[in-house]
Write a protein that holds these residues in place. Structure first.
Motif, PDB file in Angstrom:
ATOM      1  N   ARG A  36      36.725  48.322  38.949  1.00  0.00           N
ATOM      2  CA  ARG A  36      37.311  47.348  39.866  1.00  0.00           C
ATOM      3  C   ARG A  36      36.360  47.169  41.051  1.00  0.00           C
ATOM      4  O   ARG A  36      35.766  48.147  41.521  1.00  0.00           O
ATOM      5  CB  ARG A  36      38.664  47.844  40.381  1.00  0.00           C
ATOM      6  CG  ARG A  36      39.686  48.023  39.281  1.00  0.00           C
ATOM      7  CD  ARG A  36      40.951  48.686  39.840  1.00  0.00           C
ATOM      8  NE  ARG A  36      41.864  48.989  38.775  1.00  0.00           N
ATOM      9  CZ  ARG A  36      42.746  48.138  38.267  1.00  0.00           C
ATOM     10  NH1 ARG A  36      42.821  46.916  38.754  1.00  0.00           N
ATOM     11  NH2 ARG A  36      43.537  48.488  37.292  1.00  0.00           N
TER      12      ARG A  36
ATOM     13  N   MET B 296      37.127  46.782  44.008  1.00  0.00           N
ATOM     14  CA  MET B 296      37.633  47.661  45.068  1.00  0.00           C
ATOM     15  C   MET B 296      37.031  49.054  44.952  1.00  0.00           C
ATOM     16  O   MET B 296      36.595  49.645  45.946  1.00  0.00           O
ATOM     17  CB  MET B 296      39.157  47.769  44.987  1.00  0.00           C
ATOM     18  CG  MET B 296      39.767  48.746  45.975  1.00  0.00           C
ATOM     19  SD  MET B 296      41.434  49.263  45.522  1.00  0.00           S
ATOM     20  CE  MET B 296      41.101  50.327  44.124  1.00  0.00           C
ATOM     21  N   GLU B 297      36.991  49.604  43.742  1.00  0.00           N
ATOM     22  CA  GLU B 297      36.452  50.948  43.526  1.00  0.00           C
ATOM     23  C   GLU B 297      34.966  51.007  43.864  1.00  0.00           C
ATOM     24  O   GLU B 297      34.492  51.981  44.465  1.00  0.00           O
ATOM     25  CB  GLU B 297      36.654  51.373  42.078  1.00  0.00           C
ATOM     26  CG  GLU B 297      38.106  51.511  41.676  1.00  0.00           C
ATOM     27  CD  GLU B 297      38.302  51.656  40.178  1.00  0.00           C
ATOM     28  OE1 GLU B 297      39.196  52.415  39.801  1.00  0.00           O
ATOM     29  OE2 GLU B 297      37.574  51.007  39.384  1.00  0.00           O
TER      30      GLU B 297
ATOM     31  N   GLY C  14      42.511  49.897  50.144  1.00  0.00           N
ATOM     32  CA  GLY C  14      43.034  49.997  48.786  1.00  0.00           C
ATOM     33  C   GLY C  14      44.079  51.094  48.676  1.00  0.00           C
ATOM     34  O   GLY C  14      44.003  51.949  47.798  1.00  0.00           O
TER      35      GLY C  14
ATOM     36  N   GLY D 252      44.818  50.345  43.484  1.00  0.00           N
ATOM     37  CA  GLY D 252      44.518  49.321  42.487  1.00  0.00           C
ATOM     38  C   GLY D 252      45.717  48.832  41.713  1.00  0.00           C
ATOM     39  O   GLY D 252      45.571  48.133  40.719  1.00  0.00           O
TER      40      GLY D 252
ATOM     41  N   CYS E 246      47.917  46.695  42.696  1.00  0.00           N
ATOM     42  CA  CYS E 246      48.308  45.356  43.147  1.00  0.00           C
ATOM     43  C   CYS E 246      49.636  45.401  43.902  1.00  0.00           C
ATOM     44  O   CYS E 246      50.519  44.595  43.683  1.00  0.00           O
ATOM     45  CB  CYS E 246      48.385  44.388  41.949  1.00  0.00           C
ATOM     46  SG  CYS E 246      48.372  42.636  42.436  1.00  0.00           S
TER      47      CYS E 246
ATOM     48  N   CYS F  98      43.063  45.622  50.015  1.00  0.00           N
ATOM     49  CA  CYS F  98      41.708  45.453  49.475  1.00  0.00           C
ATOM     50  C   CYS F  98      41.314  43.975  49.458  1.00  0.00           C
ATOM     51  O   CYS F  98      40.464  43.548  48.692  1.00  0.00           O
ATOM     52  CB  CYS F  98      41.609  46.049  48.065  1.00  0.00           C
ATOM     53  SG  CYS F  98      42.615  45.187  46.845  1.00  0.00           S
TER      54      CYS F  98
ATOM     55  N   SER G 149      40.503  42.696  45.721  1.00  0.00           N
ATOM     56  CA  SER G 149      39.352  43.245  44.988  1.00  0.00           C
ATOM     57  C   SER G 149      39.767  44.224  43.899  1.00  0.00           C
ATOM     58  O   SER G 149      39.005  44.465  42.968  1.00  0.00           O
ATOM     59  CB  SER G 149      38.347  43.879  45.950  1.00  0.00           C
ATOM     60  OG  SER G 149      38.922  44.945  46.675  1.00  0.00           O
ATOM     61  N   CYS G 150      40.989  44.751  43.972  1.00  0.00           N
ATOM     62  CA  CYS G 150      41.458  45.642  42.909  1.00  0.00           C
ATOM     63  C   CYS G 150      41.750  44.868  41.629  1.00  0.00           C
ATOM     64  O   CYS G 150      41.867  45.466  40.554  1.00  0.00           O
ATOM     65  CB  CYS G 150      42.697  46.423  43.341  1.00  0.00           C
ATOM     66  SG  CYS G 150      44.215  45.444  43.483  1.00  0.00           S
ATOM     67  N   GLN G 151      41.855  43.571  41.719  1.00  0.00           N
ATOM     68  CA  GLN G 151      42.180  42.749  40.555  1.00  0.00           C
ATOM     69  C   GLN G 151      40.950  42.077  39.943  1.00  0.00           C
ATOM     70  O   GLN G 151      41.059  41.310  38.999  1.00  0.00           O
ATOM     71  CB  GLN G 151      43.226  41.698  40.932  1.00  0.00           C
ATOM     72  CG  GLN G 151      44.536  42.311  41.390  1.00  0.00           C
ATOM     73  CD  GLN G 151      45.140  43.227  40.347  1.00  0.00           C
ATOM     74  OE1 GLN G 151      45.514  42.775  39.266  1.00  0.00           O
ATOM     75  NE2 GLN G 151      45.229  44.528  40.655  1.00  0.00           N
TER      76      GLN G 151
END
Length: 104
Positions: A23, A25-26, A37, A41, A43, A48, A83-85
């Motif tokens: 991701r 985000m990661e 975040g 992650g 959502c 994020c 950003s996690c998506q």
């Protein structure tokens, strides 16, 4: 392996190595940039939130209903995403994002 370009909240641009399947985000957090975040992650928090460079929006999967619901909880722009998506793939090599202000 490829890269993403991240502009932090102070306007500094960072080029980060990215791994397929991770991701965004990661990737950003693993490189030590200040992206919360909090939900990890799932959502569920919108901490994020990033702005995706306009030229990259069409290369991303459209936001899910869950992502849109979370984005409704913060101040957004037309290029806002969580950003996690965003799962990094080689097709996203060179992706450009900007960290949204904290609390937005």
């Amino acid at each position: 392996m490829g890269v993403i370009h991240v502009t932090d909240r102070s306007g500094q641009r960072h080029t980060l190595e990215a791994l397929e399947g991770w991701r965004v985000m990661e990737i950003i957090r693993d490189w030590g940039l200040p992206l919360e975040g909090l939900c990890g992650g799932a959502c569920e928090c919108a901490t994020c939130h990033v702005y995706v460079a306009e030229e990259w929006l069409s290369k991303l999967h459209p936001p899910s209903e869950e992502e849109e619901d979370q984005l409704d909880t913060v101040v957004t722009r037309p290029n806002s995403r969580l950003s996690c998506q965003i799962i990094w793939t080689p097709a996203l090599d060179g992706l450009e994002v900007t960290l949204a202000p904290t609390g937005s």
